[in-house]
Design a protein around this motif. Structure first.
Motif, PDB file in Angstrom:
ATOM      1  N   GLY A  85      51.516   9.950  41.165  1.00 51.46           N
ATOM      2  CA  GLY A  85      50.352  10.813  40.670  1.00 51.46           C
ATOM      3  C   GLY A  85      49.283  10.012  40.441  1.00 51.46           C
ATOM      4  N   LEU A  86      49.320   8.685  39.967  1.00 52.98           N
ATOM      5  CA  LEU A  86      48.117   7.832  39.903  1.00 52.98           C
ATOM      6  C   LEU A  86      47.438   7.896  41.124  1.00 52.98           C
ATOM      7  CD1 LEU A  86      49.657   5.284  37.425  1.00 52.98           C
ATOM      8  CD2 LEU A  86      47.824   6.893  36.975  1.00 52.98           C
ATOM      9  N   GLU A  87      48.159   7.564  42.297  1.00 57.96           N
ATOM     10  CA  GLU A  87      47.422   7.461  43.490  1.00 57.96           C
ATOM     11  C   GLU A  87      46.790   8.610  43.962  1.00 57.96           C
ATOM     12  OE1 GLU A  87      50.664   6.479  45.988  1.00 57.96           O
ATOM     13  OE2 GLU A  87      51.090   4.351  45.257  1.00 57.96           O
ATOM     14  N   ASP A  88      47.460   9.711  43.551  1.00 57.99           N
ATOM     15  CA  ASP A  88      46.667  11.072  43.928  1.00 57.99           C
ATOM     16  C   ASP A  88      45.426  11.330  43.143  1.00 57.99           C
ATOM     17  OD1 ASP A  88      46.658  13.919  45.052  1.00 57.99           O
ATOM     18  OD2 ASP A  88      47.125  14.282  43.098  1.00 57.99           O
ATOM     19  N   ALA A 139      44.629   8.618  32.453  1.00 53.93           N
ATOM     20  CA  ALA A 139      45.418   8.755  33.730  1.00 53.93           C
ATOM     21  C   ALA A 139      46.587   9.224  33.920  1.00 53.93           C
ATOM     22  CB  ALA A 139      45.049   7.591  34.574  1.00 53.93           C
ATOM     23  N   THR A 140      47.559   8.568  33.133  1.00 53.84           N
ATOM     24  CA  THR A 140      48.901   9.141  32.763  1.00 53.84           C
ATOM     25  C   THR A 140      49.444   8.513  31.384  1.00 53.84           C
ATOM     26  OG1 THR A 140      51.215   9.150  33.799  1.00 53.84           O
ATOM     27  CG2 THR A 140      49.832   7.188  33.748  1.00 53.84           C
ATOM     28  N   GLY A 141      50.358   9.194  30.783  1.00 48.69           N
ATOM     29  CA  GLY A 141      50.701   8.864  29.527  1.00 48.69           C
ATOM     30  C   GLY A 141      52.117   9.550  29.255  1.00 48.69           C
ATOM     31  N   PHE A 142      52.523   9.331  27.955  1.00 48.03           N
ATOM     32  CA  PHE A 142      53.559  10.047  27.470  1.00 48.03           C
ATOM     33  C   PHE A 142      53.619  10.432  25.816  1.00 48.03           C
ATOM     34  CE2 PHE A 142      54.855   5.851  26.705  1.00 48.03           C
ATOM     35  CZ  PHE A 142      55.758   6.060  25.287  1.00 48.03           C
ATOM     36  N   SER A 143      54.269  11.304  25.511  1.00 50.30           N
ATOM     37  CA  SER A 143      54.200  11.691  24.040  1.00 50.30           C
ATOM     38  C   SER A 143      55.828  12.010  23.572  1.00 50.30           C
ATOM     39  CB  SER A 143      53.310  12.953  23.902  1.00 50.30           C
ATOM     40  OG  SER A 143      53.474  13.086  22.458  1.00 50.30           O
ATOM     41  N   ARG A 189      42.696   9.534  44.436  1.00 45.95           N
ATOM     42  CA  ARG A 189      41.858   9.844  45.383  1.00 45.95           C
ATOM     43  C   ARG A 189      40.781  10.844  45.094  1.00 45.95           C
ATOM     44  NH1 ARG A 189      46.999   8.748  47.746  1.00 45.95           N
ATOM     45  NH2 ARG A 189      47.685  11.103  47.228  1.00 45.95           N
ATOM     46  N   HIS A 190      41.078  11.529  43.945  1.00 44.02           N
ATOM     47  CA  HIS A 190      40.093  12.679  43.467  1.00 44.02           C
ATOM     48  C   HIS A 190      38.873  11.807  42.533  1.00 44.02           C
ATOM     49  CE1 HIS A 190      42.442  16.065  44.782  1.00 44.02           C
ATOM     50  NE2 HIS A 190      43.363  15.226  44.511  1.00 44.02           N
ATOM     51  N   TRP A 191      39.328  11.020  41.587  1.00 42.73           N
ATOM     52  CA  TRP A 191      38.521  10.472  40.593  1.00 42.73           C
ATOM     53  C   TRP A 191      38.986   9.053  40.433  1.00 42.73           C
ATOM     54  CZ3 TRP A 191      40.307  15.467  39.064  1.00 42.73           C
ATOM     55  CH2 TRP A 191      39.404  16.348  39.143  1.00 42.73           C
ATOM     56  N   PRO A 192      38.095   7.952  40.601  1.00 44.78           N
ATOM     57  CA  PRO A 192      38.741   6.369  40.273  1.00 44.78           C
ATOM     58  C   PRO A 192      39.404   6.638  38.912  1.00 44.78           C
ATOM     59  CG  PRO A 192      36.656   6.447  41.066  1.00 44.78           C
ATOM     60  CD  PRO A 192      36.939   8.045  40.871  1.00 44.78           C
ATOM     61  N   VAL A 193      40.507   5.816  39.065  1.00 46.77           N
ATOM     62  CA  VAL A 193      41.110   5.382  37.748  1.00 46.77           C
ATOM     63  C   VAL A 193      40.823   4.162  37.352  1.00 46.77           C
ATOM     64  CG1 VAL A 193      43.584   4.849  36.705  1.00 46.77           C
ATOM     65  CG2 VAL A 193      43.262   6.788  38.613  1.00 46.77           C
ATOM     66  N   GLN A 194      40.492   3.915  35.961  1.00 48.67           N
ATOM     67  CA  GLN A 194      40.229   2.681  35.546  1.00 48.67           C
ATOM     68  C   GLN A 194      41.111   2.203  34.435  1.00 48.67           C
ATOM     69  OE1 GLN A 194      36.226   3.556  33.538  1.00 48.67           O
ATOM     70  NE2 GLN A 194      35.404   4.055  35.364  1.00 48.67           N
ATOM     71  N   PRO A 195      41.766   1.125  34.729  1.00 48.32           N
ATOM     72  CA  PRO A 195      42.778   0.632  33.740  1.00 48.32           C
ATOM     73  C   PRO A 195      42.283   0.488  32.252  1.00 48.32           C
ATOM     74  CG  PRO A 195      42.537  -0.838  35.484  1.00 48.32           C
ATOM     75  CD  PRO A 195      41.643   0.179  35.748  1.00 48.32           C
ATOM     76  N   ILE A 196      43.005   0.611  31.245  1.00 49.47           N
ATOM     77  CA  ILE A 196      42.290   0.065  29.871  1.00 49.47           C
ATOM     78  C   ILE A 196      43.640  -0.267  29.251  1.00 49.47           C
ATOM     79  CG2 ILE A 196      40.713   1.921  29.684  1.00 49.47           C
ATOM     80  CD1 ILE A 196      42.776   3.561  28.258  1.00 49.47           C
ATOM     81  N   ARG A 251      42.234   5.540  32.390  1.00 50.54           N
ATOM     82  CA  ARG A 251      41.620   6.726  32.151  1.00 50.54           C
ATOM     83  C   ARG A 251      40.670   6.880  33.584  1.00 50.54           C
ATOM     84  NH1 ARG A 251      37.032   3.519  28.454  1.00 50.54           N
ATOM     85  NH2 ARG A 251      36.295   2.153  30.268  1.00 50.54           N
ATOM     86  N   TYR A 252      40.050   8.078  33.460  1.00 55.62           N
ATOM     87  CA  TYR A 252      39.344   8.774  34.616  1.00 55.62           C
ATOM     88  C   TYR A 252      38.147   9.494  34.144  1.00 55.62           C
ATOM     89  CZ  TYR A 252      41.884  13.097  34.704  1.00 55.62           C
ATOM     90  OH  TYR A 252      42.307  14.319  34.610  1.00 55.62           O
ATOM     91  N   HIS A 253      37.041   9.520  34.938  1.00 50.98           N
ATOM     92  CA  HIS A 253      35.895  10.205  34.456  1.00 50.98           C
ATOM     93  C   HIS A 253      35.910  11.355  35.572  1.00 50.98           C
ATOM     94  CE1 HIS A 253      34.095   7.598  31.549  1.00 50.98           C
ATOM     95  NE2 HIS A 253      34.450   6.568  32.309  1.00 50.98           N
ATOM     96  N   TYR A 254      35.996  12.814  34.982  1.00 53.60           N
ATOM     97  CA  TYR A 254      35.874  13.831  36.180  1.00 53.60           C
ATOM     98  C   TYR A 254      34.724  14.488  36.160  1.00 53.60           C
ATOM     99  CZ  TYR A 254      37.517  16.275  32.227  1.00 53.60           C
ATOM    100  OH  TYR A 254      37.537  17.208  30.774  1.00 53.60           O
ATOM    101  N   ARG A 255      34.120  15.382  37.233  1.00 58.97           N
ATOM    102  CA  ARG A 255      33.036  15.927  37.094  1.00 58.97           C
ATOM    103  C   ARG A 255      33.267  17.206  38.191  1.00 58.97           C
ATOM    104  NH1 ARG A 255      29.062  16.303  34.127  1.00 58.97           N
ATOM    105  NH2 ARG A 255      29.329  14.262  33.647  1.00 58.97           N
TER     106      ARG A 255
END
Length: 96
Positions: free
Chosen positions: A83-86, A25-29, A89-96, A10-14
């Motif tokens: 995609g996760l690396e990109d 952060a990434t997923g599928f459906s 760079r914008h908003w830190p990704v936190q593993p859950i 997940r990531y927090h954005y502002r």
């Protein structure tokens, strides 16, 4: 996101406007029409990888696949990592 989406991280954005939130952060459906792969904030800079992926369609932050047999899954893994690396760079990704 709902019960039909499996996500990682997940990531927090502002934004500069002050608007913000939290998202996967990434997923599928597994949708009826196609498998949807989510990479945030999008695929704008991944044309070189996408050209090697195989048969797909794009949305703003979604990749639509009719069948996994139509794509190179190694390239899909590369795309998800990029995609996760990109995103990180914008908003830190936190593993859950």
């Amino acid at each position: 996101m709902g019960a039909s989406i499996v996500g990682y991280g997940r990531y927090h954005y502002r934004y500069k406007s002050g608007r913000g939130g939290e998202f996967l952060a990434t997923g599928f459906s597994p949708r009826k029409m196609a498998l949807s792969i989510y990479i945030m904030p999008g695929y704008a800079d991944f044309g070189d990888i996408l050209s090697r992926l195989g048969k797909h369609k794009l949305g703003k932050s979604c990749l639509y696949l009719n069948k996994l047999a139509n794509i190179d899954t190694n390239v899909l893994s590369e795309l998800i990592r990029a995609g996760l690396e990109d995103l990180n760079r914008h908003w830190p990704v936190q593993p859950i």
